[in-house]
Design a protein around this motif. Structure first.
Motif, mmCIF file in Angstrom:
data_model
loop_
_atom_site.group_PDB
_atom_site.id
_atom_site.type_symbol
_atom_site.label_atom_id
_atom_site.label_comp_id
_atom_site.label_asym_id
_atom_site.label_seq_id
_atom_site.Cartn_x
_atom_site.Cartn_y
_atom_site.Cartn_z
ATOM 1 N N ASP A 63 4.162 13.728 -4.790
ATOM 2 C CA ASP A 63 3.124 13.029 -5.542
ATOM 3 C C ASP A 63 3.169 11.533 -5.246
ATOM 4 O O ASP A 63 2.142 10.878 -5.154
ATOM 5 N N ASN A 64 4.375 11.002 -5.117
ATOM 6 C CA ASN A 64 4.579 9.575 -4.881
ATOM 7 C C ASN A 64 5.492 9.383 -3.677
ATOM 8 O O ASN A 64 6.291 10.271 -3.335
ATOM 9 N N TYR A 65 5.384 8.205 -3.081
ATOM 10 C CA TYR A 65 6.249 7.851 -1.958
ATOM 11 C C TYR A 65 7.090 6.653 -2.364
ATOM 12 O O TYR A 65 6.612 5.739 -3.043
ATOM 13 N N ASP A 98 4.753 -6.623 -2.759
ATOM 14 C CA ASP A 98 5.763 -6.317 -3.768
ATOM 15 C C ASP A 98 5.790 -4.816 -3.997
ATOM 16 O O ASP A 98 4.741 -4.205 -4.197
ATOM 17 N N LEU A 99 6.991 -4.245 -3.976
ATOM 18 C CA LEU A 99 7.169 -2.844 -4.331
ATOM 19 C C LEU A 99 7.942 -2.805 -5.646
ATOM 20 O O LEU A 99 8.989 -3.442 -5.778
ATOM 21 N N LYS A 100 7.434 -2.053 -6.592
ATOM 22 C CA LYS A 100 8.036 -1.973 -7.921
ATOM 23 C C LYS A 100 9.354 -1.190 -7.863
ATOM 24 O O LYS A 100 9.436 -0.123 -7.255
ATOM 25 N N ILE A 119 6.095 2.971 -3.619
ATOM 26 C CA ILE A 119 5.064 2.481 -2.702
ATOM 27 C C ILE A 119 3.713 2.774 -3.343
ATOM 28 O O ILE A 119 3.361 3.937 -3.535
ATOM 29 N N ASP A 120 2.976 1.721 -3.701
ATOM 30 C CA ASP A 120 1.652 1.906 -4.286
ATOM 31 C C ASP A 120 0.745 2.631 -3.297
ATOM 32 O O ASP A 120 0.835 2.427 -2.084
ATOM 33 N N LYS A 121 -0.141 3.439 -3.834
ATOM 34 C CA LYS A 121 -1.054 4.216 -2.986
ATOM 35 C C LYS A 121 -1.868 3.310 -2.056
ATOM 36 O O LYS A 121 -2.130 3.674 -0.919
ATOM 37 N N GLU A 122 -2.266 2.123 -2.547
ATOM 38 C CA GLU A 122 -3.056 1.226 -1.697
ATOM 39 C C GLU A 122 -2.217 0.575 -0.597
ATOM 40 O O GLU A 122 -2.768 0.026 0.356
ATOM 41 N N ASP A 123 -0.897 0.615 -0.699
ATOM 42 C CA ASP A 123 -0.027 0.044 0.331
ATOM 43 C C ASP A 123 0.369 1.053 1.400
ATOM 44 O O ASP A 123 0.949 0.669 2.428
ATOM 45 N N ILE A 124 0.075 2.321 1.203
ATOM 46 C CA ILE A 124 0.462 3.351 2.174
ATOM 47 C C ILE A 124 -0.180 3.086 3.530
ATOM 48 O O ILE A 124 0.490 3.151 4.567
#
Length: 173
Positions: A63-65, A98-100, A119-124
């Protein structure tokens, strides 16, 4: 004699092949402490000197990276658990992202510290298109921000993320 010459030439060709020609798509899995399945690849070295090093890889729960980093040296567990600042990541496009912070954990009898950043989806797409140049980890305390300039395997994260996304696309079809 001829066989030895052929083997020598073949060996030199293998050694001169680019690292990216050898697929990093060997996906491994493990059960995380919360019981969910995580998929990852073997961490690769990005930076190494006699005093500090940095390994890392891409991790997903489908679901997330996440970017998983293993900095050395690292603080003891009590101090390391306080490290929750975002990661500053500079890409080859010249921009810093920035990565949370997601989690910090100690594994293998506390001999390795792993820091996970979401990794935010928009940063992939940015990670798929640009190599990582450096990361800045806020180690707090006297040390402050530690900068790791990627010297080795700059394209590894890009290749690993691409492998995961292609694997996901295959499974959707």
């Amino acid at each position: 004699m001829r066989a030895t010459l052929k083997n020598s030439i073949f060996g030199l060709l293998l050694l001169s092949a680019p690292v990216s020609a050898f697929s990093q798509c060997n996906v491994l899995n493990r059960v995380s402490p919360d019981g969910s399945m995580q998929y990852y690849m073997e961490p690769v070295n990005f930076y190494w000197t006699s005093t500090k090093s940095l390994k890392g890889d891409i991790v997903t729960d489908k679901d997330n990276y996440f970017l998983e980093l293993q900095p050395v040296p690292f603080p003891e567990k009590a101090e390391g658990r306080k490290l929750k600042k975002p990661l500053k990541m500079k890409l080859a496009d010249g921009n810093t992202y920035d990565l949370k912070h997601f989690d910090t954990r100690y594994i293998e009898n506390d001999t390795i510290m792993e820091m996970l950043y979401l990794i935010d989806k928009e940063d992939i797409d940015k990670l798929l298109n640009y190599e990582v140049i450096e990361v800045n980890i806020d180690m707090m305390g006297e040390e402050g921000v530690r900068t790791y300039e990627f010297k080795l395997h700059k394209s590894a994260l890009k290749e690993q993320l691409d492998c995961f996304l292609k694997d996901d696309e295959k499974k959707k079809k």
